[in-house]
Scaffold this active site. Structure first.
Site, PDB file in Angstrom:
ATOM      1  N   ASP A  67       0.843  -1.197   0.000  1.00 45.80           N
ATOM      2  CA  ASP A  67       0.000   0.000   0.000  1.00 45.80           C
ATOM      3  C   ASP A  67       0.882   1.253   0.000  1.00 45.80           C
ATOM      4  O   ASP A  67       2.023   1.225   0.485  1.00 45.80           O
ATOM      5  CB  ASP A  67      -0.882   0.032   1.249  1.00 45.80           C
ATOM      6  CG  ASP A  67      -1.961  -1.037   1.243  1.00 45.80           C
ATOM      7  OD1 ASP A  67      -2.222  -1.601   0.167  1.00 45.80           O
ATOM      8  OD2 ASP A  67      -2.518  -1.307   2.321  1.00 45.80           O
ATOM      9  N   LYS A  68       0.330   2.321  -0.495  1.00 45.71           N
ATOM     10  CA  LYS A  68       1.072   3.588  -0.565  1.00 45.71           C
ATOM     11  C   LYS A  68       1.714   3.939   0.779  1.00 45.71           C
ATOM     12  O   LYS A  68       2.891   4.313   0.839  1.00 45.71           O
ATOM     13  CB  LYS A  68       0.133   4.717  -1.002  1.00 45.71           C
ATOM     14  CG  LYS A  68       0.771   6.103  -0.976  1.00 45.71           C
ATOM     15  CD  LYS A  68      -0.236   7.195  -1.314  1.00 45.71           C
ATOM     16  CE  LYS A  68       0.389   8.584  -1.191  1.00 45.71           C
ATOM     17  NZ  LYS A  68      -0.591   9.659  -1.485  1.00 45.71           N
TER      18      LYS A  68
END
Length: 332
Positions: free
Chosen positions: A139-140
């Site tokens: 995830d970012k």
């Protein structure tokens, strides 16, 4: 921009259906739904974001058409923390905040842009032009170890290893998570199917195994530290994945009542807990603006030599500061 003057003909219809009928074949209903959710559609200056909203009897509909994305990611000189590199693959320690590959609303500034600049033409093409060499993602706002394939051979073997998620011993992935509260057991397994949340298609939730979109998900966890040891308000957890579903650790930990600190999506209901902490834990927790999750260990067999490669990286400074702040909590 596209502009439509409403004359009552479509009054009471769903706006996505009405606009699709008027704008076919230039825009499909699916494309119109995307534009609505992007906030690109307005009636008399007010944004309409829900596809099932009803069309009023009158007004002016304006649709702001976004500029087309460049189909080919461009090389960008973005610093990479490289842990290992050879002709077959590259291993990096991804910082929080870095998106892995271009997508909707993120045309550049991604890990892929950085890799294209660094590796030039030596990335596997199996993932396509938008995801060259990418065999797995973080995830970012999740930091930690990632491996990227530089050859098609490496891409195929690494993809197979990630597909089996370590069940055949070819891959090991472990994460460190700082969560609210502490599980009653020092070790455990969360075995719960995941699917799309019913009220938000961007979120995941635990769902019955019988649902069509249900995907089997298994997370093994071990409590590394409790803060404080008695009556813990938080805990450092090591999670090992047996499957690799979207947001798996975040959803599973929330499912057992211990969401990740800083997780605005799955732990929002726990955010006020930071207000009741003693300083400095209170101040650091309140300022922590991402999920406290770090992919700290990755091990796999080299796709060419077969040599076992193992990489471990400590939490980045922001998460290390958060852990240190919780360690100051007086057990009394």
């Amino acid at each position: 921009m596209k502009e439509i003057i409403l004359d009552g003909t479509d009054a009471g219809q769903r706006i996505d259906q009405a606009l699709a009928a008027r704008l076919a074949p230039d825009l499909s209903r699916g494309r119109i739904q995307t534009l609505l959710r992007m906030g690109a559609v307005s009636i008399d200056g007010r944004a309409v974001t829900e596809p099932k909203s009803k069309v009023p009897a009158s007004g002016i509909v304006r649709i702001e058409m976004p500029a087309p994305d460049d189909p080919l990611p461009r090389p960008q000189d973005i610093a990479l923390d490289i842990m290992f590199e050879d002709d077959e693959l590259i291993v990096i320690d991804k910082p929080a905040g870095l998106v892995v590959h271009p997508g909707a609303g993120v045309p550049d500034g991604t890990l892929v842009n950085a890799l294209i600049h660094h590796c030039r033409d030596s990335l596997s093409g199996i993932g396509g032009v938008k995801r060259p060499g990418i065999v797995h993602r973080l995830d970012k706002e999740t930091s930690g170890v990632m491996v990227v394939a530089k050859t098609d051979h490496a891409h195929r073997l690494l993809s197979a290893a990630f597909a089996s998620h370590g069940r055949d011993g070819a891959l090991a992935r472990r994460y460190l998570a700082l969560c609210w509260g502490a599980p009653s057991r020092m070790k455990g397994t969360i075995d719960a199917h995941l699917g799309r949340a019913s009220n938000d298609r961007t979120r995941r939730s635990v769902v019955p195994a019988s649902r069509p979109d249900a995907r089997h998900a298994v997370t093994h966890f071990a409590v590394e530290k409790r803060f404080p040891q008695r009556d813990a308000v938080a805990a450092l957890i090591e999670c090992e994945l047996e499957t690799g579903r979207t947001h798996q650790i975040r959803v599973h930990m929330n499912h057992i009542g211990h969401p990740l600190i800083g997780d605005a999506v799955y732990g929002a209901a726990f955010a006020t807990k930071a207000n009741r902490l003693p300083s400095p834990a209170r101040d650091v927790a309140q300022a922590f603006s991402r999920q406290a999750l770090h992919a700290h260990h990755l091990a796999f067999n080299h796709p060419a030599s077969g040599e076992r490669l193992s990489f471990t990286t400590p939490p980045p400074s922001d998460m290390a500061e958060l852990i240190a702040a919780f360690e100051t909590i007086d057990p009394a």
